[in-house]
Every structure is written in C-alpha cells, then in structure tokens.
Design a protein around this motif. Structure first.
Motif, PDB file in Angstrom:
ATOM      1  N   MET A 184      34.940  53.390  -1.041  1.00 10.59           N
ATOM      2  CA  MET A 184      34.646  53.560   0.481  1.00 10.59           C
ATOM      3  C   MET A 184      33.186  53.760   0.910  1.00 10.59           C
ATOM      4  N   LYS A 185      32.707  53.039   1.711  1.00 11.73           N
ATOM      5  CA  LYS A 185      31.154  53.274   2.084  1.00 11.73           C
ATOM      6  C   LYS A 185      31.358  54.227   3.166  1.00 11.73           C
ATOM      7  N   THR A 186      30.258  55.171   3.284  1.00 12.81           N
ATOM      8  CA  THR A 186      30.233  55.907   4.346  1.00 12.81           C
ATOM      9  C   THR A 186      29.351  55.688   5.427  1.00 12.81           C
ATOM     10  N   VAL A 187      29.966  55.736   6.702  1.00 10.37           N
ATOM     11  CA  VAL A 187      29.097  55.503   7.988  1.00 10.37           C
ATOM     12  C   VAL A 187      28.957  56.708   8.827  1.00 10.37           C
ATOM     13  N   VAL A 188      27.785  56.992   9.318  1.00  7.97           N
ATOM     14  CA  VAL A 188      27.717  58.126  10.134  1.00  7.97           C
ATOM     15  C   VAL A 188      27.286  57.381  11.592  1.00  7.97           C
ATOM     16  N   ILE A 189      27.973  57.645  12.714  1.00  5.70           N
ATOM     17  CA  ILE A 189      27.817  57.118  13.842  1.00  5.70           C
ATOM     18  C   ILE A 189      27.254  58.350  14.929  1.00  5.70           C
ATOM     19  N   SER A 190      26.237  57.972  15.490  1.00  2.00           N
ATOM     20  CA  SER A 190      26.009  58.747  16.764  1.00  2.00           C
ATOM     21  C   SER A 190      26.279  58.255  18.040  1.00  2.00           C
ATOM     22  N   LEU A 191      27.343  58.580  18.453  1.00  2.00           N
ATOM     23  CA  LEU A 191      27.946  58.095  19.835  1.00  2.00           C
ATOM     24  C   LEU A 191      27.534  58.715  20.853  1.00  2.00           C
ATOM     25  N   GLY A 238      29.445  67.850  17.369  1.00  2.00           N
ATOM     26  CA  GLY A 238      28.723  67.546  18.395  1.00  2.00           C
ATOM     27  C   GLY A 238      27.329  68.152  17.995  1.00  2.00           C
ATOM     28  N   GLY A 239      26.483  68.983  18.977  1.00  2.00           N
ATOM     29  CA  GLY A 239      25.223  69.256  18.646  1.00  2.00           C
ATOM     30  C   GLY A 239      25.235  70.671  17.583  1.00  2.00           C
ATOM     31  N   ILE A 240      24.295  71.217  17.315  1.00  2.00           N
ATOM     32  CA  ILE A 240      24.250  72.327  16.355  1.00  2.00           C
ATOM     33  C   ILE A 240      23.293  73.452  16.579  1.00  2.00           C
ATOM     34  N   THR A 241      21.998  72.827  16.954  1.00  2.00           N
ATOM     35  CA  THR A 241      21.005  73.871  17.185  1.00  2.00           C
ATOM     36  C   THR A 241      19.772  73.272  18.276  1.00  2.00           C
ATOM     37  N   ASP A 296      15.454  60.391  19.298  1.00  2.00           N
ATOM     38  CA  ASP A 296      14.753  61.881  19.306  1.00  2.00           C
ATOM     39  C   ASP A 296      13.866  61.575  17.900  1.00  2.00           C
ATOM     40  N   ILE A 297      12.787  62.373  18.099  1.00  2.00           N
ATOM     41  CA  ILE A 297      11.760  62.337  17.177  1.00  2.00           C
ATOM     42  C   ILE A 297      12.184  62.890  15.812  1.00  2.00           C
ATOM     43  N   VAL A 298      12.930  64.038  15.879  1.00  2.00           N
ATOM     44  CA  VAL A 298      13.536  64.593  14.690  1.00  2.00           C
ATOM     45  C   VAL A 298      14.147  63.656  14.136  1.00  2.00           C
ATOM     46  N   ALA A 299      15.231  63.029  14.813  1.00  2.00           N
ATOM     47  CA  ALA A 299      15.858  62.050  14.026  1.00  2.00           C
ATOM     48  C   ALA A 299      15.270  60.747  13.276  1.00  2.00           C
ATOM     49  N   ALA A 300      14.056  60.250  14.030  1.00  2.00           N
ATOM     50  CA  ALA A 300      13.199  59.551  13.424  1.00  2.00           C
ATOM     51  C   ALA A 300      12.706  60.010  12.367  1.00  2.00           C
ATOM     52  N   ARG A 301      12.091  61.136  12.278  1.00  2.00           N
ATOM     53  CA  ARG A 301      11.478  61.719  10.914  1.00  2.00           C
ATOM     54  C   ARG A 301      12.466  61.929   9.987  1.00  2.00           C
ATOM     55  N   VAL A 347      21.258  65.418  14.611  1.00  2.00           N
ATOM     56  CA  VAL A 347      22.413  65.960  13.909  1.00  2.00           C
ATOM     57  C   VAL A 347      23.082  64.857  12.968  1.00  2.00           C
ATOM     58  N   ALA A 348      23.109  63.653  13.571  1.00  2.00           N
ATOM     59  CA  ALA A 348      23.645  62.470  12.934  1.00  2.00           C
ATOM     60  C   ALA A 348      22.846  62.076  11.833  1.00  2.00           C
ATOM     61  N   ALA A 349      21.551  62.099  11.806  1.00  2.00           N
ATOM     62  CA  ALA A 349      20.615  61.619  11.099  1.00  2.00           C
ATOM     63  C   ALA A 349      20.564  62.450   9.577  1.00  2.00           C
TER      64      ALA A 349
END
Ligand code: UTP
Length: 234
Positions: free
Chosen positions: A1-8, A112-115, A185-190, A123-125
């Motif tokens: 099974m492939k794993t998918v992470v979705i930022s909804l 949801g969020g964490i920090t 967001d920039i953190v996600a992009a990094r 969070v999702a990235a």
C-alpha cells in the motif's frame, strides 16, 4: 500500500462552521483509504482566522495566537475524525511520532497543528518525511501555484511543474504571521526540498478532485518535484 499525506486546508474543509465540506469529504477519504495508507492534516479555516483576529485586537502576542490557531485545527481534526467514524483512528495525533503509532491500526490518521511559527502545511510536509509518503498533497482553495495570487492578480500564470528550488523562490517572500494565508508556508517548502517527496498542489474545493487525482491521476494543479516521473495516480 502506498502512503499518502494530505494537507487538507481548513479554508476548504471548514471555511465557516455553517459552510463546510466535511460531509462530501468523508466518502472521498474513505474510498482513498481502501487502497492507500492515509494521513490527513487538517487546517484551521475561517474559525482560526476569526479567533486570531480577536487575539490581535487584544494585543496578544503572535506565539499565543498560533497556539490558539493550533487548538482550532485540532478541533477541526476532531470533527473530521468523528465524521469518519470507524474508518479513522479515534484520537487526533499531537506529534508525528503519535501519528506513526496510530497508523499501525490501519485506520486513517488525522492531525492538526503541532507547534507555533508554522502552519499545518509544514506539519504535513514533515509527516510525509516521517512516514515515507509516496506523495504529499496540498488540497487548497486554488488550483495550483501561480506566479502571483490569482485572487488579486487576474493574469497570474499557473505553473504545471516546479522544482523544489523554484517553489522556495516563490514562497520565500511571503510572511508567516499567525493566520497568514499563503499557498504553502516556507517551512513546508523547505521540507519539500530536503525530502525529495513530490508535492502536488490541487484544488480541494471539490472533494472529488482529490480521489480523481490519487486514484486516476486526473487533476489540474502544480507538481513540485525534481524527478521526471508523474507522482499520480498511485
Ligand atoms: P492553518 O494551517 O490552517 O493555516 O493553521 P492557514 O494558512 O490558515 O491554512 P488554511 O488556509 O486553513 O489552509 C491556522 C493557524 O494555526 C497556527 C498558525 O497561526 C496558523 O496560521 N498554527 C497551525 C501553528 O502555529 N502551528 C501549526 O503547526 C499549525
């Protein structure tokens, strides 16, 4: 099974409490989870923005405003978990490690969020890295990444394909205040750049776009990847 992470994005799942798409998202997420290991990170949406506008009015600092935003994202995550019923792990994951642990149940894991200092995209990235996702999907209220905000600049150009470096150049100039509203967001992009996991940004306003993208590879959006291989369908 492939794993998918979705930022909804909260702005598509719960733009306002009266005007949400949870009912439409439930069957779509259940369908995807039949053939994929699924993690969903839920945003704060309009309610988070409303709370944060009050904290600003009161002169409350950004970090505390972020904490309040996180509480709203977890509230939204709790609503989604409850609506998914038996198909979701019954508790909101509050750390990435917890999310990994909860996934051992074989159920959809919701967080949801964490920090403070970031959004649920970050969070999702990181979650995508931690669970070695095949793809990271950002379901948002625009159909991809544009050269400028398409809601403000009518002739902005949509990119079909970007490298992670180009993505960083695009999102690098945007702010990170509590409740800020950027495509990613920039953190996600990094994190996308360092992980090498392909990112697909697509229009989540119609929930079927998500299942069509993952299961059939049919979508309009932006792929962020260094690789040549198409990340979807999975
Ligand atoms: P969101 O991830 O929903 O931000 O978190 P957003 O940019 O408003 O996203 P959309 O439009 O709903 O998709 C809401 C707020 O919660 C705080 C931030 O203040 C953010 O703007 N937050 C969220 C954090 O501080 N840390 C997190 O890990 C997540």
């Amino acid at each position: 099974m492939k794993t998918v992470v979705i930022s909804l994005g909260g702005s598509i799942l719960i733009p306002t409490l009266e005007n949400h798409t949870i009912k439409e998202y439930v069957p779509v997420l259940k369908k995807i989870a039949k053939s994929h290991r699924l993690f969903v990170v839920v945003g704060g949406g309009g309610e988070a923005r409303r709370y944060i506008s009050v904290t600003r009015e009161l002169g409350i600092d950004e970090g505390t405003s972020d904490e309040i935003g996180i509480l709203i994202t977890r509230l939204n995550a709790t609503i989604l978990i409850s609506a998914l019923g038996e198909d979701a792990y019954p508790k909101v994951a509050e750390t990435h490690s917890e999310a990994k642990k909860f996934a051992e149940s074989g159920k959809i894991v919701v967080m949801g969020g964490i920090t403070p200092g970031q959004t649920t995209d970050a969070v999702a990235a990181v979650l995508a890295e931690r669970v070695r996702a095949a793809v990271f999907i950002n379901a948002t209220s625009v159909d991809g990444i544009y050269s400028a905000d398409p809601k403000k600049v009518p002739d902005a150009k949509r990119f079909a394909l970007l490298t992670p470096k180009q993505l960083l150049d695009i999102v690098g100039g945007t702010g990170l205040g509590a409740g800020s509203n950027n495509v990613l967001d920039i953190v996600a992009a990094r994190v996308v750049e360092r992980s090498g996991i392909p990112l697909v940004v697509l229009d989540g306003r119609d929930p079927k776009n998500l299942s069509n993208a993952i299961l059939k590879g049919k979508y309009t959006g932006t792929v962020v990847s260094d690789g040549k291989k198409k990340p979807l369908p999975l």
